[in-house]
Design an enzyme around this catalytic site. Structure first.
Site, PDB file in Angstrom:
ATOM      1  N   ASN A  10       0.876  -1.183   0.000  1.00  0.00           N
ATOM      2  CA  ASN A  10       0.000   0.000   0.000  1.00  0.00           C
ATOM      3  C   ASN A  10       0.909   1.227   0.000  1.00  0.00           C
ATOM      4  O   ASN A  10       1.486   1.573   1.022  1.00  0.00           O
ATOM      5  CB  ASN A  10      -0.889  -0.034   1.255  1.00  0.00           C
ATOM      6  CG  ASN A  10      -1.707   1.227   1.416  1.00  0.00           C
ATOM      7  OD1 ASN A  10      -1.802   2.050   0.496  1.00  0.00           O
ATOM      8  ND2 ASN A  10      -2.310   1.392   2.590  1.00  0.00           N
ATOM      9  N   TRP A  11       1.005   1.874  -1.156  1.00  0.00           N
ATOM     10  CA  TRP A  11       1.935   3.010  -1.269  1.00  0.00           C
ATOM     11  C   TRP A  11       1.364   4.285  -0.652  1.00  0.00           C
ATOM     12  O   TRP A  11       2.054   5.300  -0.564  1.00  0.00           O
ATOM     13  CB  TRP A  11       2.279   3.259  -2.737  1.00  0.00           C
ATOM     14  CG  TRP A  11       3.092   2.176  -3.377  1.00  0.00           C
ATOM     15  CD1 TRP A  11       3.479   0.987  -2.808  1.00  0.00           C
ATOM     16  CD2 TRP A  11       3.630   2.166  -4.706  1.00  0.00           C
ATOM     17  NE1 TRP A  11       4.211   0.241  -3.695  1.00  0.00           N
ATOM     18  CE2 TRP A  11       4.322   0.950  -4.881  1.00  0.00           C
ATOM     19  CE3 TRP A  11       3.587   3.066  -5.780  1.00  0.00           C
ATOM     20  CZ2 TRP A  11       4.967   0.609  -6.066  1.00  0.00           C
ATOM     21  CZ3 TRP A  11       4.223   2.731  -6.966  1.00  0.00           C
ATOM     22  CH2 TRP A  11       4.907   1.517  -7.097  1.00  0.00           C
ATOM     23  N   LYS A  12       0.089   4.256  -0.297  1.00  0.00           N
ATOM     24  CA  LYS A  12      -0.583   5.436   0.276  1.00  0.00           C
ATOM     25  C   LYS A  12      -0.344   6.663  -0.619  1.00  0.00           C
ATOM     26  O   LYS A  12      -0.263   6.516  -1.839  1.00  0.00           O
ATOM     27  CB  LYS A  12      -0.110   5.672   1.711  1.00  0.00           C
ATOM     28  CG  LYS A  12      -0.180   4.414   2.562  1.00  0.00           C
ATOM     29  CD  LYS A  12      -0.045   4.688   4.025  1.00  0.00           C
ATOM     30  CE  LYS A  12       0.027   3.382   4.769  1.00  0.00           C
ATOM     31  NZ  LYS A  12      -0.109   3.528   6.202  1.00  0.00           N
ATOM     32  N   HIS A  96      -9.622   0.815   4.722  1.00  0.00           N
ATOM     33  CA  HIS A  96      -8.366   1.058   5.442  1.00  0.00           C
ATOM     34  C   HIS A  96      -8.636   1.997   6.617  1.00  0.00           C
ATOM     35  O   HIS A  96      -9.476   2.904   6.518  1.00  0.00           O
ATOM     36  CB  HIS A  96      -7.333   1.668   4.492  1.00  0.00           C
ATOM     37  CG  HIS A  96      -5.952   1.676   5.072  1.00  0.00           C
ATOM     38  ND1 HIS A  96      -5.548   2.616   5.986  1.00  0.00           N
ATOM     39  CD2 HIS A  96      -4.903   0.837   4.902  1.00  0.00           C
ATOM     40  CE1 HIS A  96      -4.300   2.353   6.353  1.00  0.00           C
ATOM     41  NE2 HIS A  96      -3.882   1.279   5.700  1.00  0.00           N
ATOM     42  N   GLU A  98      -7.113   4.437   7.720  1.00  0.00           N
ATOM     43  CA  GLU A  98      -6.936   5.869   7.425  1.00  0.00           C
ATOM     44  C   GLU A  98      -8.186   6.435   6.742  1.00  0.00           C
ATOM     45  O   GLU A  98      -8.550   7.589   6.951  1.00  0.00           O
ATOM     46  CB  GLU A  98      -5.675   6.072   6.570  1.00  0.00           C
ATOM     47  CG  GLU A  98      -4.416   5.870   7.415  1.00  0.00           C
ATOM     48  CD  GLU A  98      -3.194   5.381   6.650  1.00  0.00           C
ATOM     49  OE1 GLU A  98      -3.179   5.448   5.408  1.00  0.00           O
ATOM     50  OE2 GLU A  98      -2.254   4.905   7.323  1.00  0.00           O
ATOM     51  N   GLU A 168      -5.469  -5.237  10.459  1.00  0.00           N
ATOM     52  CA  GLU A 168      -4.460  -4.208  10.699  1.00  0.00           C
ATOM     53  C   GLU A 168      -4.768  -3.483  12.002  1.00  0.00           C
ATOM     54  O   GLU A 168      -5.632  -2.575  12.016  1.00  0.00           O
ATOM     55  CB  GLU A 168      -4.464  -3.191   9.558  1.00  0.00           C
ATOM     56  CG  GLU A 168      -4.180  -3.784   8.200  1.00  0.00           C
ATOM     57  CD  GLU A 168      -3.636  -2.734   7.251  1.00  0.00           C
ATOM     58  OE1 GLU A 168      -2.497  -2.891   6.809  1.00  0.00           O
ATOM     59  OE2 GLU A 168      -4.339  -1.744   6.983  1.00  0.00           O
ATOM     60  N   GLY A 174       2.222   2.155  10.741  1.00  0.00           N
ATOM     61  CA  GLY A 174       3.159   3.271  10.589  1.00  0.00           C
ATOM     62  C   GLY A 174       3.824   3.709  11.885  1.00  0.00           C
ATOM     63  O   GLY A 174       4.434   4.768  11.942  1.00  0.00           O
ATOM     64  N   SER A 214       3.310  -2.248  10.425  1.00  0.00           N
ATOM     65  CA  SER A 214       4.764  -2.260  10.620  1.00  0.00           C
ATOM     66  C   SER A 214       5.388  -3.624  10.335  1.00  0.00           C
ATOM     67  O   SER A 214       6.341  -4.034  11.004  1.00  0.00           O
ATOM     68  CB  SER A 214       5.111  -1.775  12.034  1.00  0.00           C
ATOM     69  OG  SER A 214       4.657  -0.444  12.200  1.00  0.00           O
ATOM     70  N   GLY A 235       2.841  -1.141   4.340  1.00  0.00           N
ATOM     71  CA  GLY A 235       2.891   0.287   4.045  1.00  0.00           C
ATOM     72  C   GLY A 235       4.329   0.734   3.823  1.00  0.00           C
ATOM     73  O   GLY A 235       4.884   0.614   2.726  1.00  0.00           O
ATOM     74  N   GLY A 236       4.958   1.232   4.889  1.00  0.00           N
ATOM     75  CA  GLY A 236       6.306   1.797   4.789  1.00  0.00           C
ATOM     76  C   GLY A 236       7.313   0.919   4.053  1.00  0.00           C
ATOM     77  O   GLY A 236       8.040   1.396   3.173  1.00  0.00           O
TER      78      GLY A 236
HETATM   79  C1  PEP Z   1      -0.887   0.013   6.083  1.00  0.00           C
HETATM   80  O1  PEP Z   1      -1.104   1.204   6.049  1.00  0.00           O
HETATM   81  O2  PEP Z   1      -1.672  -0.748   5.528  1.00  0.00           O
HETATM   82  C2  PEP Z   1       0.291  -0.450   6.807  1.00  0.00           C
HETATM   83  C3  PEP Z   1       0.313  -1.671   7.227  1.00  0.00           C
HETATM   84  O3  PEP Z   1       1.320   0.463   7.020  1.00  0.00           O
HETATM   85  P1  PEP Z   1       2.750   0.180   7.718  1.00  0.00           P
HETATM   86  O4  PEP Z   1       3.285  -1.105   7.135  1.00  0.00           O
HETATM   87  O5  PEP Z   1       3.590   1.351   7.367  1.00  0.00           O
HETATM   88  O6  PEP Z   1       2.479   0.046   9.182  1.00  0.00           O
END
Ligand code: PEP
Length: 255
Positions: A10-12, A96, A98, A168, A174, A214, A235-236
């Protein structure tokens, strides 16, 4: 029951079309045609077309980060499944945390999107997870149950082969904090039990349940070796081809 591992990035709101095409090419050249793990990358809308071209001919698949549950019309700022299909997107991230937090998306709206995406041949990745307050108040399993069943209202057993669920925990997204493998498995096990109860074991046991929050190469192996963790929503660590492909490699090694 063996389920094919699934690693989604997920590049957001990161990467221009140019940067996205570069990252996608790097990932595509490492993954190549190896389809032993499902690998999906989800760029921003503006990068979808370039990324789609960059992964052509590889086993990497394209996903979007959202859609609107209408075919077309006066919905300023939104995008339809048909538009996503046109650039060969096969998946969409829905619900998600967010989007739930910053855009007020309810379970009912997420459910509309899940159903519409299925009807329009885009596979939904339905995200669910509790906040820190909810975990501390011992409400995790109840919250996850409400979001899961709320997101799947009216979804038939025959459609569940196209649905991926992502657990999640919001407090782990994040933040660098990861649920321990035991904590994550406890929730994944309860999600599996709910799916089995709603759809029958033959269907529920086939649904991929991803962990997100994470996840990185250093903690992936232990998470992915849990019975009901079938991959990751990243994500990251998805913004760098080496760390993302290390996660794909961890999924390939997982039992
Ligand atoms: C996400 O936003 O779906 C996610 C898991 O982010 P991160 O890996 O950065 O925690």
């Amino acid at each position: 029951m063996s389920r094919k591992y699934f690693i989604a990035g997920n590049w957001k709101m990161n990467k221009t079309p140019e940067e996205g095409a570069k990252l996608a090419s790097e990932i595509a050249s490492i993954v190549s045609k190896d389809a032993s793990v499902d690998v999906v990358i989800c760029p921003t809308f503006t990068a979808l077309d370039r990324v789609s071209q960059a992964i052509e001919g590889s086993a990497v698949k394209l996903g979007a980060q959202n859609l609107y549950p209408k075919t077309s019309g006066a919905y300023t700022g939104e995008i339809s499944p048909e538009m996503l299909r046109e650039v060969f997107a096969k998946f969409v991230i829905l619900g998600h945390s967010e989007r739930r937090e910053y855009f007020g998306e309810s379970d009912a709206f997420v459910n509309e999107k899940v159903k519409f995406s299925l009807e329009n041949l885009i596979n939904p990745i339905l995200c669910i997870g509790e906040t820190l307050e909810q975990r501390e108040a011992d409400e995790t399993l109840e919250v996850v149950k409400t979001q899961l069943l709320g997101g799947l209202v009216g979804v038939e057993a025959s459609q569940m082969g196209s649905v991926v669920v992502a657990y999640e925990p919001v407090w782990a997204i994040g933040t660098g904090k990861t649920a321990t493998p035991k904590m994550a498995q406890e929730v994944h096990g309860s999600i599996r039990a709910l799916l089995n109860e709603k759809y029958g074991d033959a269907v529920g046991e086939k649904v991929r349940i991803l962990y997100g929050g994470s996840m990185k190469p250093a903690n992936a192996e232990e998470l992915l070796s849990q019975k009901d963790i079938d991959g990751g929503l990243i994500g990251g660590a998805a913004l760098d081809s080496n760390s993302f492909c290390d996660l794909v490699a961890a999924a390939k090694r997982a039992p």
